[in-house]
Design an enzyme around this catalytic site. Sequence first.
Site, PDB file in Angstrom:
ATOM      1  N   ARG A 154       0.855  -1.192   0.000  1.00 17.16           N
ATOM      2  CA  ARG A 154       0.000   0.000   0.000  1.00 17.16           C
ATOM      3  C   ARG A 154       0.889   1.241   0.000  1.00 17.16           C
ATOM      4  NH1 ARG A 154      -4.156  -1.610  -2.014  1.00 17.16           N
ATOM      5  NH2 ARG A 154      -5.490  -0.005  -1.145  1.00 17.16           N
TER       6      ARG A 154
ATOM      7  N   HIS B 274       0.591   0.809 -10.143  1.00 23.48           N
ATOM      8  CA  HIS B 274      -0.301   0.004  -9.306  1.00 23.48           C
ATOM      9  C   HIS B 274      -0.861  -1.152 -10.132  1.00 23.48           C
ATOM     10  CE1 HIS B 274      -2.831   0.232  -5.417  1.00 23.48           C
ATOM     11  NE2 HIS B 274      -2.773  -1.033  -5.844  1.00 23.48           N
TER      12      HIS B 274
END
Length: 320
Positions: A235, A283
């Site tokens: 994250r 991502h």
Amino acid sequence: MADANSIIIDLKFSRDEVVSALENAFPGRTVIDMGNPSSAWQDLSKAAYAVVWKPDPLLFKRATGLKAVFSGGAGVDHVMTTPDLPDVPVVRFVDRSLTDRMSEWVVWQCLHHLRHGFVYARQQERRTWAEVKRQPEARDVTVGVMGLGVLGADAAQKLKTMGFSVLGWSRRKKQLDGIETYDASDLEEFLARTDILVGLLPLTPETRGMFDRAIFEKLNRHGALGGPIFLNAGRGGSQVESDLIACLSDGTLKAASLDVFEREPLAVDSPLWAMENVVVTPHAAAASEVRALFRHVQEQISRIEAGKPLENIVDRSVGY
């Protein structure tokens, strides 16, 4: 109109992918696709289930009859921080394809740094033919994986298969076959032995901003790669990017591979884009395959309706 058989889909994914995957998903159920403008004012109060990724902030105020909430990805911080989240089970997305993709990214990046990927890419641009003579083996490099959930455990095992020396760390002690593991009480020893640090942590109040200068300075500085390397595909909120940029500039870190960032998309003026010792991916390490997600959700709903326990429920006391 939503009824007790309804399922809400609120996914900030590609519209084409969602629409295509919904064509044959959830037979016999009313599907409310929040990406469809016609759903904007629909009564959601009786809907039983919701599949979400970065849901609308008002969703749970409107959907007050839910029995379970399903995350559209392995991470759940986007769910847990949504206002008015009901006191119902929150289920993580665990799927073979998602797990394999994450491990592929981690192994790919470790091999990139092991096999002088930056050097050869620059040489190719200059049309230079020159072998780097110093070539450590994977067995000479210790990879420390922080976060030993489904994704981290699988990545650790696959790195071991590739020949790397692998350590694992998690807040609470875990056992992995053939891999030495540490817990919160042994963080400094874990870091001191680590040449490549892999971040696969969930985002919780305890892990937010965890990867900072203090962590990077504790990594092994005398390893076979000539300096410590940081990989993060967990994250973005777990890293302090100002510290990361500074450490990559002053030699505290030799290099980094980053798939997640504090703010996404990564700002066009971020120094990370232009740093010659940084790999940036958008991502994309383990993108959710929407059809696989819907199959997973259908399986879990079938378990609920058969009176069986749900799998991969989030422990709210720890946030993952």
